[in-house]
Write a protein that holds these residues in place. Structure first.
Motif, PDB file in Angstrom:
ATOM      1  N   PRO A   1      -2.694 -17.447 -10.185  1.00  0.00           N
ATOM      2  CA  PRO A   1      -2.478 -18.248 -11.384  1.00  0.00           C
ATOM      3  C   PRO A   1      -3.251 -19.552 -11.309  1.00  0.00           C
ATOM      4  O   PRO A   1      -3.475 -20.094 -10.237  1.00  0.00           O
ATOM      5  N   ALA A   2      -3.638 -20.073 -12.470  1.00  0.00           N
ATOM      6  CA  ALA A   2      -4.391 -21.322 -12.507  1.00  0.00           C
ATOM      7  C   ALA A   2      -3.631 -22.437 -11.833  1.00  0.00           C
ATOM      8  O   ALA A   2      -2.442 -22.598 -12.037  1.00  0.00           O
ATOM      9  N   GLY A   3      -4.306 -23.188 -11.003  1.00  0.00           N
ATOM     10  CA  GLY A   3      -3.704 -24.365 -10.382  1.00  0.00           C
ATOM     11  C   GLY A   3      -2.931 -24.086  -9.116  1.00  0.00           C
ATOM     12  O   GLY A   3      -2.410 -24.999  -8.506  1.00  0.00           O
ATOM     13  N   SER A   4      -2.804 -22.826  -8.694  1.00  0.00           N
ATOM     14  CA  SER A   4      -2.015 -22.535  -7.497  1.00  0.00           C
ATOM     15  C   SER A   4      -2.922 -22.433  -6.286  1.00  0.00           C
ATOM     16  O   SER A   4      -4.126 -22.268  -6.393  1.00  0.00           O
ATOM     17  N   ASP A   5      -2.297 -22.529  -5.119  1.00  0.00           N
ATOM     18  CA  ASP A   5      -3.040 -22.319  -3.894  1.00  0.00           C
ATOM     19  C   ASP A   5      -3.503 -20.873  -3.838  1.00  0.00           C
ATOM     20  O   ASP A   5      -2.858 -19.975  -4.381  1.00  0.00           O
ATOM     21  N   GLU A   6      -4.613 -20.620  -3.153  1.00  0.00           N
ATOM     22  CA  GLU A   6      -5.202 -19.283  -3.136  1.00  0.00           C
ATOM     23  C   GLU A   6      -4.232 -18.249  -2.614  1.00  0.00           C
ATOM     24  O   GLU A   6      -4.217 -17.112  -3.089  1.00  0.00           O
ATOM     25  N   GLY A   7      -3.396 -18.608  -1.650  1.00  0.00           N
ATOM     26  CA  GLY A   7      -2.509 -17.624  -1.041  1.00  0.00           C
ATOM     27  C   GLY A   7      -1.144 -17.542  -1.663  1.00  0.00           C
ATOM     28  O   GLY A   7      -0.278 -16.843  -1.141  1.00  0.00           O
ATOM     29  N   GLU A   8      -0.908 -18.212  -2.793  1.00  0.00           N
ATOM     30  CA  GLU A   8       0.421 -18.254  -3.371  1.00  0.00           C
ATOM     31  C   GLU A   8       0.399 -18.013  -4.879  1.00  0.00           C
ATOM     32  O   GLU A   8      -0.547 -18.397  -5.561  1.00  0.00           O
ATOM     33  N   ALA A   9       1.464 -17.382  -5.368  1.00  0.00           N
ATOM     34  CA  ALA A   9       1.731 -17.327  -6.802  1.00  0.00           C
ATOM     35  C   ALA A   9       2.890 -18.286  -7.052  1.00  0.00           C
ATOM     36  O   ALA A   9       3.948 -18.163  -6.434  1.00  0.00           O
ATOM     37  N   ARG A  10       2.679 -19.256  -7.935  1.00  0.00           N
ATOM     38  CA  ARG A  10       3.687 -20.290  -8.171  1.00  0.00           C
ATOM     39  C   ARG A  10       4.138 -20.290  -9.631  1.00  0.00           C
ATOM     40  O   ARG A  10       3.326 -20.180 -10.536  1.00  0.00           O
ATOM     41  N   TYR A  11       5.457 -20.428  -9.799  1.00  0.00           N
ATOM     42  CA  TYR A  11       6.050 -20.494 -11.125  1.00  0.00           C
ATOM     43  C   TYR A  11       7.071 -21.625 -11.171  1.00  0.00           C
ATOM     44  O   TYR A  11       7.681 -21.963 -10.151  1.00  0.00           O
ATOM     45  N   ILE A  12       7.258 -22.171 -12.374  1.00  0.00           N
ATOM     46  CA  ILE A  12       8.347 -23.111 -12.597  1.00  0.00           C
ATOM     47  C   ILE A  12       9.303 -22.505 -13.614  1.00  0.00           C
ATOM     48  O   ILE A  12       8.922 -21.666 -14.428  1.00  0.00           O
ATOM     49  N   LEU A  13      10.553 -22.925 -13.546  1.00  0.00           N
ATOM     50  CA  LEU A  13      11.588 -22.324 -14.378  1.00  0.00           C
ATOM     51  C   LEU A  13      11.674 -23.000 -15.743  1.00  0.00           C
ATOM     52  O   LEU A  13      11.611 -24.224 -15.842  1.00  0.00           O
ATOM     53  N   SER A  14      11.799 -22.198 -16.779  1.00  0.00           N
ATOM     54  CA  SER A  14      12.045 -22.703 -18.130  1.00  0.00           C
ATOM     55  C   SER A  14      13.552 -22.836 -18.314  1.00  0.00           C
ATOM     56  O   SER A  14      14.260 -21.837 -18.501  1.00  0.00           O
ATOM     57  N   ALA A  15      14.061 -24.066 -18.238  1.00  0.00           N
ATOM     58  CA  ALA A  15      15.506 -24.289 -18.271  1.00  0.00           C
ATOM     59  C   ALA A  15      16.131 -23.801 -19.577  1.00  0.00           C
ATOM     60  O   ALA A  15      17.238 -23.248 -19.585  1.00  0.00           O
ATOM     61  N   ASP A  16      15.436 -23.990 -20.696  1.00  0.00           N
ATOM     62  CA  ASP A  16      15.988 -23.613 -21.993  1.00  0.00           C
ATOM     63  C   ASP A  16      16.190 -22.101 -22.126  1.00  0.00           C
ATOM     64  O   ASP A  16      17.042 -21.651 -22.904  1.00  0.00           O
ATOM     65  N   ALA A  17      15.395 -21.327 -21.401  1.00  0.00           N
ATOM     66  CA  ALA A  17      15.466 -19.867 -21.505  1.00  0.00           C
ATOM     67  C   ALA A  17      16.169 -19.240 -20.306  1.00  0.00           C
ATOM     68  O   ALA A  17      16.102 -18.027 -20.113  1.00  0.00           O
ATOM     69  N   SER A  18      16.845 -20.066 -19.510  1.00  0.00           N
ATOM     70  CA  SER A  18      17.507 -19.587 -18.299  1.00  0.00           C
ATOM     71  C   SER A  18      18.975 -20.018 -18.292  1.00  0.00           C
ATOM     72  O   SER A  18      19.375 -20.900 -19.044  1.00  0.00           O
ATOM     73  N   GLY A  19      19.758 -19.405 -17.422  1.00  0.00           N
ATOM     74  CA  GLY A  19      21.158 -19.780 -17.318  1.00  0.00           C
ATOM     75  C   GLY A  19      21.903 -18.898 -16.341  1.00  0.00           C
ATOM     76  O   GLY A  19      21.360 -17.911 -15.825  1.00  0.00           O
ATOM     77  N   VAL A  20      23.153 -19.266 -16.076  1.00  0.00           N
ATOM     78  CA  VAL A  20      23.987 -18.536 -15.129  1.00  0.00           C
ATOM     79  C   VAL A  20      25.354 -18.290 -15.754  1.00  0.00           C
ATOM     80  O   VAL A  20      25.915 -19.175 -16.405  1.00  0.00           O
ATOM     81  N   SER A  21      25.875 -17.092 -15.567  1.00  0.00           N
ATOM     82  CA  SER A  21      27.240 -16.800 -15.976  1.00  0.00           C
ATOM     83  C   SER A  21      28.050 -16.414 -14.740  1.00  0.00           C
ATOM     84  O   SER A  21      27.530 -15.828 -13.789  1.00  0.00           O
TER      85      SER A  21
END
Length: 200
Positions: free
Chosen positions: A25-45
């Protein structure tokens, strides 16, 4: 270790590793796939049995989160999901006040619930078990969650969002939530929905 002796899992690890090696993915280290969480579209029950009622459910909003997958060793991950316990929703009224109070989440002192995952056993193209720890009320215990990805795990890092749905159980007494033992069940069923966006 999580299913370290499963030949099928090892084969899938190898397939995932080769696919991830060619998907940065753009902007990540060559050896890693990095994601950030979308708080509005996430949750826990969280669901628990209650005598005379059946099942009670509470929802906890996500504050922040991220996941990092090592392309060379895809079963080694770094996953964080941080929840805002001060905003628990349980239909209002006494149930909600009790959950927020000292006998349960005690949010005045412990406003955050945190899940950290550090290892993953792949059971299928979109299925895995994620092992890590859950911290609530200042207490940390190990937990394993059954996870399903909305896209094949081997394609992680191709620049597209990923949604992970993970579920598991815990004993609320392990976290000091011992009140109402004769009325409220001790086993809590968790489900985490984490919508992850590629990190720019």
């Amino acid at each position: 270790m999580l299913a370290a002796d499963m030949p099928r899992a090892l084969t899938l690890f190898a397939v995932a590793s080769m696919a991830l090696a060619h998907a940065a993915p753009a902007g990540s280290d060559e050896g890693e796939a990095r994601y950030i969480l979308s708080a509005d579209a996430s949750g826990v029950s969280a669901r628990v049995k209650v005598v005379g009622v059946g099942t009670k459910e509470a929802r906890i909003p996500v504050r922040r989160g991220a996941i990092r997958i090592d392309r060379a060793v895809p079963q080694r991950i770094d996953l964080l999901v941080e929840l805002d316990a001060t905003k628990i929703e349980a239909g209002g009224g006494r149930t909600e006040r009790r959950l927020l109070g000292e006998q349960f989440f005690h949010v005045d002192h412990y406003p955050t619930v945190t899940f950290r995952g550090d290892r993953m056993a792949i059971d299928g193209p979109r299925e895995a078990r994620i092992g890590g720890t859950l911290t609530a009320r200042g207490v940390t215990h190990p937990i394993t969650l059954e996870a399903r990805f909305d896209k094949p795990i081997a394609t992680a890092g191709n620049g597209a969002p990923v949604t992970i749905t993970a579920s598991g159980t815990l004993d609320r007494r392990d976290y000091g939530m011992t009140a109402w033992g004769g009325v409220v069940g001790r086993t809590v069923h968790l489900e985490i929905k984490a919508h992850m966006l590629p990190e720019n």
